[in-house]
Design a protein around this motif. Structure first.
Motif, PDB file in Angstrom:
ATOM      1  N   LEU A  38       0.886  -1.159   0.000  1.00 57.31           N
ATOM      2  CA  LEU A  38       0.000   0.000   0.000  1.00 57.31           C
ATOM      3  C   LEU A  38       0.925   1.211   0.000  1.00 57.31           C
ATOM      4  O   LEU A  38       1.629   1.460   0.983  1.00 57.31           O
ATOM      5  N   ASP A  42      -1.198   4.526  -4.725  1.00 52.69           N
ATOM      6  CA  ASP A  42      -2.621   4.189  -4.592  1.00 52.69           C
ATOM      7  C   ASP A  42      -3.492   5.406  -4.277  1.00 52.69           C
ATOM      8  O   ASP A  42      -4.710   5.259  -4.126  1.00 52.69           O
ATOM      9  N   ARG A  67      -8.797  -0.547   0.415  1.00 52.31           N
ATOM     10  CA  ARG A  67      -7.646  -1.179  -0.237  1.00 52.31           C
ATOM     11  C   ARG A  67      -7.204  -2.420   0.541  1.00 52.31           C
ATOM     12  O   ARG A  67      -6.884  -3.458  -0.062  1.00 52.31           O
TER      13      ARG A  67
END
Length: 351
Positions: A38, A42, A67
């Motif tokens: 992550l 993103d 996510r």
């Protein structure tokens, strides 16, 4: 086990955190483990004030949670204390999910170098951030001792490695033509050109030969104007960087705040001895070498260390660096994750 690493440090940044995470993900796949990331890629990002090269993610708990759900990871490791790390920590705490963290950067020292913020306040915030997890990973014994004294709990060791195939001694025809043609000795420094890296301690030294600096950062323009005799080569990666390392005679590491210094291993793997201050990072890396077979010189007099390092056997430096591998580093990381999971289960059972 499927692991998610939440990190604010990622490409196109070039630093030790990014390199460590890239190498860990690649080696984990070879070991049969799955690691998802992550990262700022993103999210929408904005430039960091006073440091536009670094982009800060506009992360929110809902977007981070979405996510995380999409990835479906069994465990979360938070690598940085930035916006993504903060939001991932909040989601884990709200959901009652265990997580681990890592301490890569001395933010209290970095912040105090740029603003009048007492280090004790920053450390109090960091202690609260990391102690909420099932374990905090650090790279060296010296840093572990220091953080324990500051009240950090559940500290785990996570060392670093080096790509010894890329960073290696090279024949003359493979050396960077510009660097190899400079007056000897060539004294090299690689890293972010910023105030917290203490690079002026190197540039201000009266040394023979040529000084070379590889890297970019907010202090480059000012330092380049102040030191026209120094060769600033900008950002280099891969083969270009490896050829420059191999052409150097001594690697000078002036930082007082790095928690490890992967560049130390890259220089040593290239057969280049190191000169540095006796602080966390250099003490831990060079301190593992036998006393009668040093691979670098540590001294509060950086000029003295730089000159003394010229006499060190380059083969000895290379042989020492081969003890560090990214595979061993990744195995250590995965073992720490297993230990953090076990601790979380034991804590839940006892409550």
């Amino acid at each position: 086990m499927r692991i998610l690493i939440a990190t604010d440090a990622w490409l196109p940044q070039v630093n030790g955190v990014v390199r460590s995470l890239q190498s860990t993900v690649a080696e984990a796949e070879k070991l049969g483990a799955r690691i998802d990331l992550l990262t700022p890629a993103d999210f929408r990002t904005v430039p960091m004030p006073t440091y536009p090269e670094i982009r800060l993610a506009l992360a929110t708990p809902s977007r981070v949670a979405k996510r995380m759900d999409q990835i479906g990871a069994h465990f979360v490791h938070i690598a940085t204390e930035g916006p993504i790390g903060l939001m991932a920590r909040r989601v884990c705490l709200n959901r009652g999910h265990s997580f681990s963290t890592s301490y890569h950067t001395r933010f209290p020292e970095y912040l105090s170098a740029r603003a009048p913020v007492p280090e004790r306040l920053s450390y109090a915030w960091l202690r609260r951030f990391h102690n909420a997890g099932a374990g905090v990973m650090v790279s060296t014994a010296t840093l572990e001792t220091e953080l324990r004294a500051r009240g950090f709990r559940n500290i785990m060791r996570w060392s670093r490695g080096v790509d010894a195939e890329l960073f290696r001694p090279r024949p003359t025809e493979e050396l960077d033509a510009f660097v190899a043609g400079l007056p000897r000795p060539i004294l090299l420094s690689v890293g972010r050109v910023a105030v917290e890296k203490n690079i002026s301690a190197f540039l201000d030294l009266d040394l023979p030969g040529s000084k070379v600096v590889v890297g970019e950062g907010p202090a480059r323009a000012e330092l380049e104007a102040k030191h026209p005799e120094v060769h600033f080569l900008g950002l280099k990666e891969g083969e270009a960087l490896a050829r420059i390392y191999a052409a150097a005679d001594v690697f000078v590491f002036p930082s007082l705040t790095d928690t490890f210094g992967i560049v130390l291993l890259e220089a040593l793997a290239s057969g280049v001895p190191v000169a540095a201050f006796p602080v966390t990072g250099p003490l831990d890396v060079l301190g593992e070498a036998p006393a009668d077979a040093p691979v670098g010189v540590l001294s509060n007099d950086l000029r003295e260390a730089s000159l003394a390092a010229l006499a060190i056997d380059r083969k000895r430096a290379r042989d020492f660096a081969l003890r560090f591998s990214w595979r061993a580093c990744t195995e250590q990381f995965l073992h720490n994750i297993d230990a953090a999971v076990a601790l979380s289960l034991a804590t839940a059972a006892a409550s």
